[in-house]
Each structure stands twice: as structure tokens, then as C-alpha cells.
Design a protein around this motif. Sequence first.
Motif, PDB file in Angstrom:
ATOM      1  N   ALA A 190       6.809  -6.824  -1.599  1.00  0.00           N
ATOM      2  CA  ALA A 190       8.249  -6.630  -1.830  1.00  0.00           C
ATOM      3  C   ALA A 190       8.835  -7.753  -2.679  1.00  0.00           C
ATOM      4  CB  ALA A 190       8.983  -6.543  -0.499  1.00  0.00           C
ATOM      5  N   ARG A 191       8.275  -8.968  -2.534  1.00  0.00           N
ATOM      6  CA  ARG A 191       8.813 -10.133  -3.240  1.00  0.00           C
ATOM      7  C   ARG A 191       8.309 -10.237  -4.677  1.00  0.00           C
ATOM      8  NH1 ARG A 191       7.095 -13.254   1.507  1.00  0.00           N
ATOM      9  NH2 ARG A 191       8.840 -13.515   2.944  1.00  0.00           N
ATOM     10  N   HIS A 192       7.070  -9.847  -4.914  1.00  0.00           N
ATOM     11  CA  HIS A 192       6.425 -10.092  -6.203  1.00  0.00           C
ATOM     12  C   HIS A 192       5.909  -8.788  -6.823  1.00  0.00           C
ATOM     13  CE1 HIS A 192       6.574 -14.338  -5.162  1.00  0.00           C
ATOM     14  NE2 HIS A 192       5.973 -14.060  -4.030  1.00  0.00           N
ATOM     15  N   PRO A 193       5.964  -8.677  -8.135  1.00  0.00           N
ATOM     16  CA  PRO A 193       5.552  -7.427  -8.799  1.00  0.00           C
ATOM     17  C   PRO A 193       4.038  -7.332  -8.986  1.00  0.00           C
ATOM     18  CG  PRO A 193       6.362  -8.962 -10.437  1.00  0.00           C
ATOM     19  CD  PRO A 193       6.553  -9.640  -9.091  1.00  0.00           C
ATOM     20  N   TYR A 194       3.295  -7.420  -7.875  1.00  0.00           N
ATOM     21  CA  TYR A 194       1.850  -7.261  -7.968  1.00  0.00           C
ATOM     22  C   TYR A 194       1.477  -5.833  -8.392  1.00  0.00           C
ATOM     23  CZ  TYR A 194       1.441 -11.590  -5.194  1.00  0.00           C
ATOM     24  OH  TYR A 194       1.523 -12.881  -4.737  1.00  0.00           O
ATOM     25  N   ILE A 195       2.260  -4.875  -7.900  1.00  0.00           N
ATOM     26  CA  ILE A 195       1.979  -3.470  -8.186  1.00  0.00           C
ATOM     27  C   ILE A 195       2.695  -3.073  -9.467  1.00  0.00           C
ATOM     28  CG2 ILE A 195       2.082  -1.099  -7.320  1.00  0.00           C
ATOM     29  CD1 ILE A 195       0.370  -2.957  -5.610  1.00  0.00           C
ATOM     30  N   LYS A 196       1.924  -2.555 -10.432  1.00  0.00           N
ATOM     31  CA  LYS A 196       2.476  -2.123 -11.711  1.00  0.00           C
ATOM     32  C   LYS A 196       2.596  -0.601 -11.737  1.00  0.00           C
ATOM     33  CE  LYS A 196       2.228  -6.409 -13.030  1.00  0.00           C
ATOM     34  NZ  LYS A 196       3.460  -7.238 -13.054  1.00  0.00           N
ATOM     35  N   PRO A 197       3.489  -0.071 -12.571  1.00  0.00           N
ATOM     36  CA  PRO A 197       3.694   1.384 -12.598  1.00  0.00           C
ATOM     37  C   PRO A 197       2.427   2.187 -12.852  1.00  0.00           C
ATOM     38  CG  PRO A 197       5.457   0.279 -13.783  1.00  0.00           C
ATOM     39  CD  PRO A 197       4.441  -0.781 -13.446  1.00  0.00           C
ATOM     40  N   GLN A 198       1.469   1.632 -13.587  1.00  0.00           N
ATOM     41  CA  GLN A 198       0.251   2.377 -13.914  1.00  0.00           C
ATOM     42  C   GLN A 198      -0.807   2.338 -12.815  1.00  0.00           C
ATOM     43  OE1 GLN A 198       1.217  -0.464 -15.320  1.00  0.00           O
ATOM     44  NE2 GLN A 198      -0.522  -1.856 -15.669  1.00  0.00           N
ATOM     45  N   HIS A 199      -0.588   1.573 -11.766  1.00  0.00           N
ATOM     46  CA  HIS A 199      -1.584   1.458 -10.709  1.00  0.00           C
ATOM     47  C   HIS A 199      -1.641   2.743  -9.879  1.00  0.00           C
ATOM     48  CE1 HIS A 199      -1.372  -3.215 -10.725  1.00  0.00           C
ATOM     49  NE2 HIS A 199      -2.370  -2.768 -11.464  1.00  0.00           N
ATOM     50  N   ASN A 200      -2.846   3.279  -9.706  1.00  0.00           N
ATOM     51  CA  ASN A 200      -3.012   4.424  -8.812  1.00  0.00           C
ATOM     52  C   ASN A 200      -3.168   3.921  -7.378  1.00  0.00           C
ATOM     53  OD1 ASN A 200      -5.703   3.655  -8.390  1.00  0.00           O
ATOM     54  ND2 ASN A 200      -6.514   5.144  -9.845  1.00  0.00           N
ATOM     55  N   PHE A 201      -3.462   4.822  -6.444  1.00  0.00           N
ATOM     56  CA  PHE A 201      -3.458   4.398  -5.046  1.00  0.00           C
ATOM     57  C   PHE A 201      -4.634   3.493  -4.706  1.00  0.00           C
ATOM     58  CE2 PHE A 201      -3.509   4.985  -0.376  1.00  0.00           C
ATOM     59  CZ  PHE A 201      -2.237   4.503  -0.154  1.00  0.00           C
ATOM     60  N   LEU A 202      -5.787   3.714  -5.332  1.00  0.00           N
ATOM     61  CA  LEU A 202      -6.913   2.818  -5.076  1.00  0.00           C
ATOM     62  C   LEU A 202      -6.610   1.425  -5.599  1.00  0.00           C
ATOM     63  CD1 LEU A 202      -9.720   2.531  -3.885  1.00  0.00           C
ATOM     64  CD2 LEU A 202     -10.682   3.302  -6.068  1.00  0.00           C
ATOM     65  N   ASP A 203      -5.964   1.328  -6.749  1.00  0.00           N
ATOM     66  CA  ASP A 203      -5.530   0.021  -7.259  1.00  0.00           C
ATOM     67  C   ASP A 203      -4.615  -0.658  -6.246  1.00  0.00           C
ATOM     68  OD1 ASP A 203      -6.810   0.483  -9.755  1.00  0.00           O
ATOM     69  OD2 ASP A 203      -5.031   1.479 -10.540  1.00  0.00           O
ATOM     70  N   LEU A 204      -3.652   0.107  -5.732  1.00  0.00           N
ATOM     71  CA  LEU A 204      -2.700  -0.433  -4.758  1.00  0.00           C
ATOM     72  C   LEU A 204      -3.417  -0.950  -3.513  1.00  0.00           C
ATOM     73  CD1 LEU A 204       0.593   1.338  -3.703  1.00  0.00           C
ATOM     74  CD2 LEU A 204      -0.849   0.239  -2.019  1.00  0.00           C
ATOM     75  N   LEU A 205      -4.351  -0.159  -3.006  1.00  0.00           N
ATOM     76  CA  LEU A 205      -5.100  -0.575  -1.819  1.00  0.00           C
ATOM     77  C   LEU A 205      -5.858  -1.872  -2.066  1.00  0.00           C
ATOM     78  CD1 LEU A 205      -6.496   2.877  -0.659  1.00  0.00           C
ATOM     79  CD2 LEU A 205      -4.963   1.410   0.676  1.00  0.00           C
ATOM     80  N   ARG A 206      -6.477  -1.994  -3.219  1.00  0.00           N
ATOM     81  CA  ARG A 206      -7.238  -3.209  -3.535  1.00  0.00           C
ATOM     82  C   ARG A 206      -6.333  -4.440  -3.574  1.00  0.00           C
ATOM     83  NH1 ARG A 206     -10.783   0.031  -8.041  1.00  0.00           N
ATOM     84  NH2 ARG A 206     -12.643   0.386  -6.751  1.00  0.00           N
ATOM     85  N   ILE A 207      -5.148  -4.289  -4.147  1.00  0.00           N
ATOM     86  CA  ILE A 207      -4.202  -5.412  -4.199  1.00  0.00           C
ATOM     87  C   ILE A 207      -3.718  -5.753  -2.791  1.00  0.00           C
ATOM     88  CG2 ILE A 207      -1.920  -6.118  -5.018  1.00  0.00           C
ATOM     89  CD1 ILE A 207      -2.536  -4.263  -7.503  1.00  0.00           C
TER      90      ILE A 207
END
Length: 235
Positions: free
Chosen positions: A52-69
Motif C-alpha cells: 500500500a505504501r510503495h509502488p512495487y506492483i506495476k500495471p503490467q504485472h499479472n497475478f503470478l508477478d504479484l504473488l512473487r512480489i
Amino acid sequence: MTKGIIFDYGGTLDTGGLHWSEVLWLGYQDAQVPVSKEQFRECYVYAERELARHPYIKPQHNFLDLLRIKLRLETGRLVAHGYWQAEEESRRAAAEQIAQFCYAYVLRNLLRSRPVAQELAKRYPLALVSNFYGNIGSVLRDFRLELFQRVIESALVGVRKPDPRIFRLGVEALGCKPRETVVVGDSFGKDIVPASQIGCQTVWMKGKGWADEPVDPSLPTWTITDIGQLAEILL
């Protein structure tokens, strides 16, 4: 008379009513990460706050990308706090195993939920209202869920559930009146209560939540335990 439907995403369409902390915990157990559930939950909350604080997740990230982060943050915290004595290679391997476990869990659940949503989309305009990270469009494309006329995502509109205003945005996007709109969600406090406050009909997908919260079973218009039951109500 129902003229439009608003869906929640996380916990509703992707996990069959199971809170995401519980899905991840199943993944930790599958990977045999030797931590307690209390330790895991502490690090789960930490990761959510960091996202919520930092933009680790980018608009192009799919769900597997999100899970890894997300899992990099969680497992890193477990190691940093001494909850888990793991070398970096072992931590990375376990995090990837958990990510793959959770991704496969969603794919299995979508075999059930996607056809229901597809059938409803033939009859009603659909909107999605979700507390998400700014990449819900990529997630929906990845999972073949591009069924929604409008997507209201908290990270983009600046309003988060349980604020009723986010559901009002969904109702306005559908061009319906609240009483003509059905909101489907798994969270009693974040979906059912605020949607009811603005006059929507509600379907509570009752499952295992984050905690035992007080509920008024008379508040939802309908209560279901399986997404397939939506067909009996709305089709």
C-alpha cells in the motif's frame, strides 16, 4: 428487479470464498516453511502495508508477478525477524513454490467461477469493485475475465472498501439505481455492509475470512457458499 451486478474480485471470483491469507497459508504448509500461523499472519500484514505504501506492483504485472512480489516481502520479513532460519537460496525456492501453489489454486477455482460470470454477463451489465494494487486489468486479462463494463479499483479511484462510496461508483458506472444492483462479495464487513448502506441488493459468499467478525445474517439479500448458486438466484 435486478438490472446490473457488481462483483468483488479477491476472495470471491478467485478463491471461492477463502480469504487470501488462508490460501497463502496453505501454500506455506505445502512448501513446509517452518513458521507458526501467527508469525505468518504478522508478515502477511506487513507485506500488505508495504504494498500500500510503495509502488512495487506495476500495471503490467499479472497475478503470478504479484504473488512473487508479495512473497518476497513476506518471506524476507520472516527471515529478517528470525522466525525462519533460511539461506537466501532456500527462501527464494520456497517463495516460488508458494507462488506457484497459489496461482494453481486460483486457476482451479476459475474453472468454477468463470463460466458463471460469463453466463451472467450475457444477461446483465457487470462491474468489478475491488481493493487492488493498480494491476487488476492485467490480472483479468491473464485469467480471461474481461467481462466487466467498468472496473473500479481502489488504487486508481482513491477510495477503498469498506467506504460505501466505492460501491456508489460501481452503481453509477452501471447506470442503475442501487435497488436494481446486486453486489456479490465474500467479505461481510467490506462488501455486504457498505453495499447495503447505499441500498443495493447483496449476495454474501460465505467462506473462511481473516477473522471471526460479527455478522447479521439477516442483512444480505441472499447468502451462498458456492458461486454456482448465483445461477439459481440471478439466471
